[in-house]
Design an enzyme around this catalytic site. Structure first.
Site, PDB file in Angstrom:
ATOM      1  N   ASP A 177       0.886  -1.168   0.000  1.00  0.00           N
ATOM      2  CA  ASP A 177       0.000   0.000   0.000  1.00  0.00           C
ATOM      3  C   ASP A 177       0.919   1.212   0.000  1.00  0.00           C
ATOM      4  OD1 ASP A 177      -1.638   2.178   0.543  1.00  0.00           O
ATOM      5  OD2 ASP A 177      -2.920   1.087   1.939  1.00  0.00           O
ATOM      6  N   HIS A 178       0.980   1.920  -1.134  1.00  0.00           N
ATOM      7  CA  HIS A 178       2.004   2.957  -1.275  1.00  0.00           C
ATOM      8  C   HIS A 178       1.819   4.095  -0.276  1.00  0.00           C
ATOM      9  CE1 HIS A 178      -1.164   4.736  -3.867  1.00  0.00           C
ATOM     10  NE2 HIS A 178      -0.620   5.882  -3.524  1.00  0.00           N
ATOM     11  N   HIS A 240      -6.230   2.450   1.886  1.00  0.00           N
ATOM     12  CA  HIS A 240      -5.439   3.632   2.219  1.00  0.00           C
ATOM     13  C   HIS A 240      -5.913   4.305   3.507  1.00  0.00           C
ATOM     14  CE1 HIS A 240      -3.535   3.034  -1.514  1.00  0.00           C
ATOM     15  NE2 HIS A 240      -4.323   3.752  -2.279  1.00  0.00           N
TER      16      HIS A 240
END
Length: 483
Positions: A177-178, A240
């Site tokens: 998950d960036h 996110h």
């Protein structure tokens, strides 16, 4: 302040989907920056694997063009670029067949760190995982990196976990998950657990509420077909925003190691209260004279999929009892920003005149576009004439703090890929964490689907639908400005 670069061990990184959009936009330009910084060793190697019959020279030309378009500006004949491109190899591969697998097996060096990046749709995860083992390519120490979406509900997430765990141990699986790779997100843990100042105040006694906002100015654009089957809840909230909430709300781990951190995040997700229907607002952006509506972009004139969602929720434990968490995310809003705002309670008693503009202290953590933190505090306005109070931010914007070195700070993908090579899973989601997030998310989605809930229309360039304003206004609070 200078960013310290710690080189990683030599490695082979194999990118399935190596010609795709993510590889060209993020992964390869990011790796080039890590190469230029000295973090990638000279004997590291990157192998692109995809269907196209390119060959090594063709792939190098493709990545040269990608770096020119999406990477830092550089002379295309720069010696560093030439050296980086020399470390690229390519194999044309049939993921669901046998073509190319023998060539890949012969190419991978088993005596180095091996990492396999699944930059493909989740429908191909199982095929890649099984063939890596069938062809004897993956070693017991190999790492696999998988992109979201990791399922579209609890059942599909469990199925994906089962497919991967049949071939690899959980310690080998890196669900990326960036958002967790952003500098400010990691600094949030440092601020909380590295300073005595905040942790004693980080609870329901002192915090009034918390807002988490991820606002975008773009629409769904070319992703319309995918997005219409997903929506803001699945695309953003379940992963996110959930991860940001966990880092804000979790208890201090016993040690800063992967499983200790992820254990505490899991406890937060399992403590999330059931969300009532009147605590959710969904929206779709409308058309303007010059821009299409969400339904136009999605090419579905009857779509009920949300491009905006706002949620009020609570965490049912002692630390956060009674503290509301307000989450919102949407497309085609007035500004691009990602912010976590910790709003502290008002003074129990003010010694100053009531006419003074009393404001609450707010710790604002800005994730994008300008990463940094500010703490709003009240001070006396300079000059004579009595006690006049003003509100000023204590500002720690990274671009200012790092000065000329701010551009050296790696972006999220760069940092996370280097963590994969190091074998550090701290910033990656664990399987039970993903499943717990879906277990909380599914009832919210099912409830509005069962009601045939129609998203509220909102104007492009606004802060979202009016109903989302009412969601927080009826609690006597206001959303922070999207700016």
């Amino acid at each position: 302040m200078v960013s310290r670069v710690i080189p990683v061990d030599p490695f082979d990184l194999i990118i399935f989907g190596g010609t795709g959009d993510l590889a060209r936009r993020k992964i390869l330009p990011g790796l080039f920056r890590r190469f230029c910084s000295g973090q990638m060793p000279p004997n590291a190697r990157i192998i692109g694997a995809a269907r196209a019959n390119l060959g090594q020279a063709g792939y190098q030309d493709m990545i040269r063009a990608a770096i020119a378009e999406f990477g830092a500006s550089t002379d295309m004949e720069n010696a560093q670029l030439v050296a980086f491109l020399a470390q690229l190899n390519y194999v044309a591969i049939d993921i669901r067949g046998d073509g190319g697998w023998a060539e890949l097996a012969a190419m991978v060096r088993k005596d180095l760190v091996n990492a396999y990046y699944f930059s493909v749709g989740p429908g191909l995860f199982g095929d890649i995982a099984s063939r890596l083992n069938t062809w004897g390519i993956a070693t017991p120490e190999a790492r696999i990196v998988v992109e979201k979406p990791f399922g579209r509900d609890l059942e599909s997430a469990k199925s994906l976990n089962a497919i991967l765990s049949a071939q690899f141990d959980e310690s080998q699986i890196y669900r990326i998950d960036h958002y967790l790779g952003k500098e400010t997100v990691q600094n949030l843990m440092a601020v909380r657990f590295g300073n005595l100042l905040f942790e004693p105040l980080w609870n329901a006694q002192y915090i009034d509420h918390i807002q988490i906002t991820v606002a975008e100015i773009v629409g769904v654009g070319g992703r319309g077909a995918y997005y219409d089957k997903s929506g803001a809840m699945r695309d953003m909230v379940q992963n996110h925003l959930m991860q940001l909430l966990c880092l804000i709300a979790m208890e201090p781990p016993s040690h800063f190691d992967p499983d200790a951190v992820r254990d505490e995040k899991l406890k937060v997700i399992r403590s999330l209260a059931k969300v009532e229907p009147h605590h959710v607002v969904r929206g779709q952006y409308d058309a303007t004279a010059t821009m299409p509506s969400y339904r136009d972009d999605a090419e579905n004139p009857r779509s009920f999929t949300e491009s905006y969602v706002a949620i009020k929720t609570h965490i049912e434990n002692w630390r956060w009892a009674g503290v509301p968490f307000y989450l919102r995310t949407g497309k085609k809003l007035k500004a691009r920003t990602s912010e976590i705002a910790i709003v502290f309670k008002k003074l129990p008693h003010s010694i100053f005149e009531k006419s003074s503009d009393e404001k609450q202290n707010v710790l604002s953590i800005q994730l994008q576009p300008n990463e940094g933190m500010t703490l709003d505090v009240t001070i006396k306005e300079p000059g004579p004439g009595g006690m006049r109070l003003i509100h000023v931010p204590l500002d720690m914007t990274f671009a200012d703090a790092l000065g000329e070195h701010s551009e050296d700070t790696p972006d999220a993908y760069e940092r996370l890929i280097m963590d994969v090579i190091r074998g550090d899973q701290t910033l990656f989601m664990r399987g039970d964490e993903v499943e717990a997030a879906w277990k909380w998310t599914d009832p919210i989605i099912n409830a509005w689907e069962n009601r045939n809930d129609v998203p509220k229309i909102y104007d492009v360039g606004s802060a979202g639908p009016e109903d989302a304003m009412a969601l927080i206004h009826r609690d006597g609070r206001r959303w922070r400005e999207v700016k």
